[in-house]
Design an enzyme around this catalytic site. Structure first.
Site, mmCIF file in Angstrom:
data_model
loop_
_atom_site.group_PDB
_atom_site.id
_atom_site.type_symbol
_atom_site.label_atom_id
_atom_site.label_comp_id
_atom_site.label_asym_id
_atom_site.label_seq_id
_atom_site.Cartn_x
_atom_site.Cartn_y
_atom_site.Cartn_z
ATOM 1 N N GLY E 36 -75.064 -66.716 -17.255
ATOM 2 C CA GLY E 36 -74.061 -65.713 -17.417
ATOM 3 C C GLY E 36 -74.401 -64.199 -17.572
ATOM 4 N N THR E 37 -73.584 -63.270 -17.331
ATOM 5 C CA THR E 37 -74.210 -61.903 -17.591
ATOM 6 C C THR E 37 -74.251 -61.640 -19.158
ATOM 7 O OG1 THR E 37 -71.525 -61.369 -17.694
ATOM 8 C CG2 THR E 37 -72.817 -61.113 -15.579
ATOM 9 N N GLY E 38 -75.167 -60.682 -19.397
ATOM 10 C CA GLY E 38 -75.401 -60.539 -20.677
ATOM 11 C C GLY E 38 -74.321 -59.903 -21.670
ATOM 12 N N LYS E 68 -64.864 -60.945 -22.228
ATOM 13 C CA LYS E 68 -66.096 -61.712 -22.862
ATOM 14 C C LYS E 68 -66.177 -61.343 -24.485
ATOM 15 C CE LYS E 68 -70.034 -61.712 -21.048
ATOM 16 N NZ LYS E 68 -71.253 -61.241 -20.412
#
Lengths: 243, 243, 243, 243, 243, 243, 243
Positions: E36-38, E68
Site C-alpha cells: 500500500g501507499t504510505g 485512507k
C-alpha cells in the site's frame, strides 16, 4: 478387486465408497474386532448364555476389571469383542435406551428393539464424517416373554440373530466348534459348556476359571445372572474339551 | 504388520483405523505417557497408596509445583504420568464429576464410577475428529464402603483394576519390582515402601524425599492424605532398595 | 528421534502426536517464546519481582508502549516473553478471571488459581483443532495471605512454581546467573538487582533504565507496584554486573 | 470418457462433479447395491409382491434375522438390496414419514409420496459434504385407493415406477427373466411365482423356502402380509424354473 | 533460517508455527501492508497529525474516494496502509467500540483502549483457523485529557506508541526522514509539514495537494479535523523538501 | 486458456476461481445437464408449452414415472434436464416459494419472481463450500396477468427469458430447429408441434407419444394442463418432422 | 514476483496471503469480471448515467432478460460486469439495506452508505474461509440531496468514486474513451452519449439499441429511470462514434 495402492485411495474415512462399492474403514474396524479376545453366545430352550475370554496382562491385575460382559437391563446382557472403550460406549447407549423405554412406556424393552437402537447408533458412525466406526462387535442376549434371543452386531451397523455365535479373535475356530457341537435340545448348563468349549477351541492351553467370564439369562427367571467363579471351576473340571 | 510408510498413511488422526484395525494416534499417545516420569499405585488391605517420581529442572524450581498427585474428592486421589496439562484437565473432569454426584444425589461417588466418567471422556477424544487423544495415564485410588480400590486409565479410554501397578517412564522395571515384591498382606506403610521401591527400581541414583510425592487413602479414615516430606525421609532412611 | 522429513509429517497442527509421543506445534511455540526478549522473576521473603527487557525499534517509539509487564489484579502482575499479542490475550483472560472471582465470591483470587485458569486456557489450544498454541510464556507473580508466589506458564499449558526464573530469549544465560546468585535471604531491592543482573547477563551492552521494565508485589502492601524509571536508574548506577 | 487416474481426481466425495458431469461416489454406491443379494418386485392387478434372496453365513444363523423385507405402514412394504444398515436407516425414515402423515392429517400416506420422502433424504446425501451416499436400492410396494404401486429408489435419489423390477446382485438376469415372463394379467400368486422365478434366475442352485423372503400387499385388503414359509414351500414345489 | 521449500511447509494458514517459531501468514500480511501507499503520524505538544499518500488510477477518479484517513470518534482518527477493504473493516470495529463506550459508560473512550480493542480483533485472526490475518497497518491518533497519543497497529495484533511513525510503502525512507527531522518542540503546523516531508521522502516527484490527505486532532479542541485542500496547498507552497 | 493439469488445480470445488476467472465445478455441472435427455419450451401469444423427452430403461418401467415436467403452481410448470433428483429438489424449492407467496400476501407469485427464488438457491450452491452445484437446468413456464413467460435457469444460478429454448442433451440441434421454425404468430397447438419437432430433431428415430411429456399454460385459463397421451398421438400422427 | 508453480501454492482460497502479500483468489475474481461484457457509468451535473452492453446468445432470447442494470432504490441504480448470479446476489444485499434504512430511520439511504454496505459484504468473502469472492464489479449510481454520485466496487471489497468509469470486458478501451471525451460540463443526454460511445469503443461492430441497456438518475427528479429503447435508437442514430 483392487490392489493396495488403489485401496489406499479410498480407505481414509467413512464418507467414501471405493470404486467397487466397499467401505474400507468399516472393514478395518472389523479387523479391530479380530484383535480382541473372543466372545461366544449360545441360545438354548432354557435361556441364553454369553461367555468371554479375558486376557490379563499381569498377575497383579484384577481379572474382574477386564470386563467383557455387561448387564444392560434386568433381562439383557451384552458380551463384546474388540476395542474395549468403544464397547463400553455402546453398552451405555443400550442401557440408556432400556431405561428410556421403561420410563416412557413402563415396559421392558424387547431384545430386538434394544439391539436395533445400538446398530442405529453404529450405522451413523459409518456414514457421517468427523468420526471413525466403532471397532467392536457385540452379542446382545436376553429373554422376552419367555423367548430367549441372541443377536450379534457388527461394525457396519448390521445385526443378525443366532442360535450360537462367536465373535472376535479366533472366531473361525470357535464358530466351527459351535456348528459341530450345537444341538437345539441342550439345557442351560449344556449351553455354558458349549460356550466354554468354543472359547477353548481357540487356544492351546487349558481354559481356567480365571480366563473366562460367563453370564446367563434363564427363561424361567428372565433375569441376568453372572455365573460365579466356583460354578465355572466345577464345569471346567467336569468337562474336558477335545480339540 | 505394516512398514513405516504404510503406517504413516493411517496415523494422522483419531478418525481412521489402519488396515489391521489399529488406532495409531492412540498408540502414539501411549508414547507420550512413557515420556513422563513414572507413577505407582499399591492396594493394601489397610488402604491404597499412590506415589510419583517428579523431575525438577533447576534447584530454583519449587518441587511442590511439579504436581503429579491430586486430591479429587475426600476419599479419592489421582496420580498421573505423561502430558502434565492433559492430566490437569482430566483431574478437573473427575473433580467436577465427584461434586455433581454429591450435589445431585447427596452421595459420595464410587471410585469405579468416577474412573468410568474419566475414561468416557478419554474415549470421546479417540473417536471424534478435531482433537487429539489425551497423552496421559492416570491411577485413580480411593476407598469406598471400607474397600480400597485402585484403577488405571490409558489413552484409549480403557480402565483396569490393579493390586499394584506402575505407569509412565520405566513402567517395565517398576512393574517387575511390584510383581516380585507385592504381597496381599502388607500394611499401608508396607504399601508406601513397596511403591517407593518400585519408583527406585527405574533409576540408578538413590531416591530422596525431594524426588517423590506420595499420598494414601487409609481404609479406617476413607480420607485422602498426602504423606509429609518428613515421613518420606524416615521411610527412605529405613529402607534400602536392592536393585 | 526422528529425522526432519519424518518430523514434518506430524508438525502441522495440535491435533496429532508424533510416533514418539511429541506435539511438535507446542515445541515450535516454545521457539516463538525464545524469539522474544527475556523476562525474569525473583521471589524474596519481602515480595516478588518481575523484570523484562524491552527492545525498541526506533528512537521515536515510546518505550512505555513495549509493554511486557502487566498488572492483572491489585496483588498480581504478569511478565511475558514471546508473541506480544498472544501475551495480551492471556493477560485479558487472567484479568477477567480475577474480576469474576471478586464478583462471585467477594474474594481476592489466589495466585495459583489464577495461574491455573490461564494454563487451562492454554491447554485447550494444544488439544483441539482449528487454532494454534499460544506462542508465549508468562511469569505470574503475586502475594496472597502474606506469602509471595511466582509461577511460570509454558505453551503446553503446564505451570511451575519458582524461587527465581527466566523466560524468553537468553533464558539459559539468565537462569544460570540466577542459580549462581540467588539467595533465599535477599530483600526486595536485592531481588530487583538480581533480576536486572539476570537480564544483563544476556547482553554485551550495559543495561540502561530505558531497556527494562520492573514491577514488584511487596509482602507488606500486597499491592502491585511498577518500579519508577528514576529508581531503576539509581539501582543500575549502584550496581555493576560482571559478566 | 476418463481414464482411471483422471477418475480418481473426482471420486473422493459427493461434492464434486467430474469434468464430464458425473458423480462418481453415487456410481460407487450403485456398486454397493450390486454387492448385495437381489430383490424383486412384481405388480399385478390383484396386488404387489416383493421378494428377496437372503444369504445366510452359517447354519446357526437365524434366517429371519437377515431381514431384507420390511413393513413400513399397514399398506406398504419395502424390499432392499445393498448395504443392510443403510437400508434399515431408510426404512426408519419411511416409517416415521408414514406416521407423521397419519398423525398430522389423519390420512394414510400415498405410496408415491412416501417414496419421494425417501428419495429426498437420499438426494441430500449426494449433494452436501460430510457424508457418503446411501449404498442401497429399495423397492417400495403398496396399494392405495385400490391401486397397486411399485417404486424403485436408487442411490442418486431418483425413483422410478415399475410393473416388475429387480435390484441388487444379479439384476441383469432377474430383469431379463421378468421381461420375458411378465404379463399384466397374472394374479397375485402368479406374481409371487414370477418374483421367485426372477430370483432363481440368478443362481445355479435350486431355490428353497429358506433362501427367500416374500411379502404382498393385496388390492382387496390393502394390507401388508408376509408370505408364510409353508406357502413358499408349496409354491416352490409346484413350480420348476427353467433357466 | 529456513529455505524456501521448508518455509512453504508452514505458510498456508495462521494455525501453525514454523519450526523456528514464526507465523508466516502474519509475515506475508506485513508484505500486503508494504504494497500500500504510505501513511505517516506525528505527535506534537499541540496535537497529533496523520497524513496519507493516496494513489489515483485515473484523472476521472475522485481523489476523495481513495480514503485512507477516517474519523473514528470526535477525538480520534485512523490512517491506514495496506489492503483497503481490510482497513475499512477495522475502522468499523473501532467506531463501534467507541460508540459502545459512550453508550455504556457515558464516557469518551481512551485512545489506548480503542487501539487495544482493534489489536484484540486483529490477534484473533492470527490464531484461529478459517480466516486470514488483516493485511493492513493502522495509525490511531487522538487526544485524551489534553494529552496527544499516537499508536501503530500491525498485522500480528501488536500495538506500539510513537512520537512519529511511518507505515506502508516507503516506510524506511519516511521513518528515516522522521528520525532526522523530528523535534519534540514543533507545533501542530510543524507536525503537518514534517508528516508531508516524510511522505515526500518516498517519491521522486513533488507532492501536490491532490496526492495527500491530512487530518489533525489539536490538544485545545480535542476534535478531529480534516485539513482542507487549500491549507495543504499553502503549506506545500511554503515548504520545499530536500531529499 | 489452461491445459488439463492446470485445470485440475482449480476444479475440485465451488469455492475457488481458476486463474482466468472460471468456476470449473459450475462448468462440469453444465456437463451433467447435457447428459440428460432434452427438454424444450415454446412461448406463443396463446400460452406457453413445455415438452420433454423421456428415456425408459425397460418395457416394464412406467413411463409416467420418468417425470421431467412438474406442476409448480396453478399457473406455472417446470421442465428439467440433467440430474433427476436435483431437479426434484429445485421443484420443491419453487413449490414452497409459491405457497409462501400465496399464504403471506394472498397473491399468485409472478413467474419471474418464482424463477429468481430458484436461481438464488442455485447460486448459493456455487459460492459456499461444503456442497456441489445443482446438475440441472430448468424451464420455468407460466402465465401472469394474461402474459405468457418462459425462463431458463442454468447451474450458475443465471436465468434468461426466451421465446423458445431447448436444454439438455441435443440442445444444439433442438435450438437450431427452434430458430429455424419459430414464429411469433403460432398458436398454442403450433407451439406444441414446434416443441415436439425440436425434440424430434435430436434423434434419428421417430418420436412416439410414449417418448414425450408435454404441458401447457394457456393464456385464457392461466392454468397448468398436462397434454393427454391421446392428444399427443393425434399431433404426432398429423405432423411429420423433416430432419 | 513469483513464477507459476509458486503462485499455485497460494491461490486455492481466500484465507492465505502469498509471500509477497497478494490474495490470488481476489485477483482471479477480477478476471471473472473481465470475462463479462462491459458496463459504463458517467456523472454529469444533471444526473448520473449507467449503461451496459448485453450479449444475447440467440435471436429467440429475450434481451430484456440479460439484465445488467438494476434499480435498487428510488434514487439508486446498479450496473454490473462479471458473474451474473453473483451480481444479482449483491443487488439483493443493496436492496435489503436500502429498505432497512427506510424502515428503521425513515430516511433514504445515501449512495455512499449503500455502496459501503455492499463492499462490506464483499470483503467478508475475501477473508473468511468456506466461500469464494464475488466474481463481479458494480457501478452504484444515484443522487442524494441534489448531488449525483457514482461508485465502483471491486472483488476485494474496495470502492472508488468516479466522474466516469468503465468495468468489465474492454475496460481499457472504454476508460480511455472516457478520459479523452469526458467533460464536467456535459448534460445528462451528453452523459448518455458518452456512455454509449465508451461501450462502442470496445467493439468493431456498430452498437444497436438492442445491444445496450441504459438508466439514469437525474438531479431534478432524484428518481431512477430506465432509458426507453426508442430514445436509445434516436441517440444512436444521431451519434456516430469514431473509433
Amino acid at each position: 478387486m483392487q490392489n493396495q495402492s488403489q485401496q489406499q485411495a479410498y480407505d481414509r474415512g467413512t464418507t467414501i465408497f471405493s470404486p467397487d462399492g466397499r467401505l474400507y474403514q468399516v472393514e478395518y474396524a472389523r479387523e479391530a474386532v479380530k484383535r480382541g479376545t473372543g466372545s461366544v453366545g449360545v441360545r438354548t430352550p432354557d435361556g441364553v448364555v454369553i461367555a468371554a475370554n479375558r486376557s490379563v496382562r499381569s498377575p497383579l491385575m484384577e481379572q474382574s476389571s477386564v470386563e467383557k460382559i455387561h448387564q444392560v437391563d434386568d433381562h439383557v446382557g451384552i458380551a463384546s469383542a474388540g476395542h474395549v472403550a468403544d464397547a463400553r460406549k455402546l453398552v451405555d447407549v443400550a442401557r440408556r435406551r432400556a431405561q428410556t423405554e421403561q420410563l416412557r412406556y413402563g415396559e421392558t424393552i424387547s431384545v430386538e428393539t434394544l439391539t436395533r437402537s445400538v446398530t442405529d447408533h453404529i450405522q451413523e458412525y459409518t456414514q457421517t464424517g468427523g468420526a471413525r466406526p466403532f471397532g467392536v462387535a457385540l452379542l446382545v442376549a436376553g429373554v422376552e416373554h419367555g423367548e430367549p434371543r441372541l443377536f450379534e452386531t457388527d461394525p457396519s451397523g448390521t445385526d443378525y440373530e443366532w442360535q450360537a455365535v462367536a465373535i472376535g479373535g479366533g472366531r473361525e475356530d470357535s464358530q466351527a466348534y459351535l456348528e459341530e457341537n450345537y444341538s437345539q435340545e441342550i439345557d442351560l448348563d449344556g449351553g455354558i459348556e458349549l460356550a466354554l468349549g468354543a472359547l477353548a477351541a481357540t487356544s492351546e492351553d487349558d481354559l481356567t476359571a480365571d480366563d473366562v467370564e460367563v453370564a446367563t439369562v434363564p427363561v424361567d427367571t428372565e433375569t441376568y445372572e453372572a455365573v460365579p467363579r466356583d460354578d465355572l471351576e466345577g464345569i471346567l473340571d467336569e468337562v474336558s474339551f477335545d480339540e
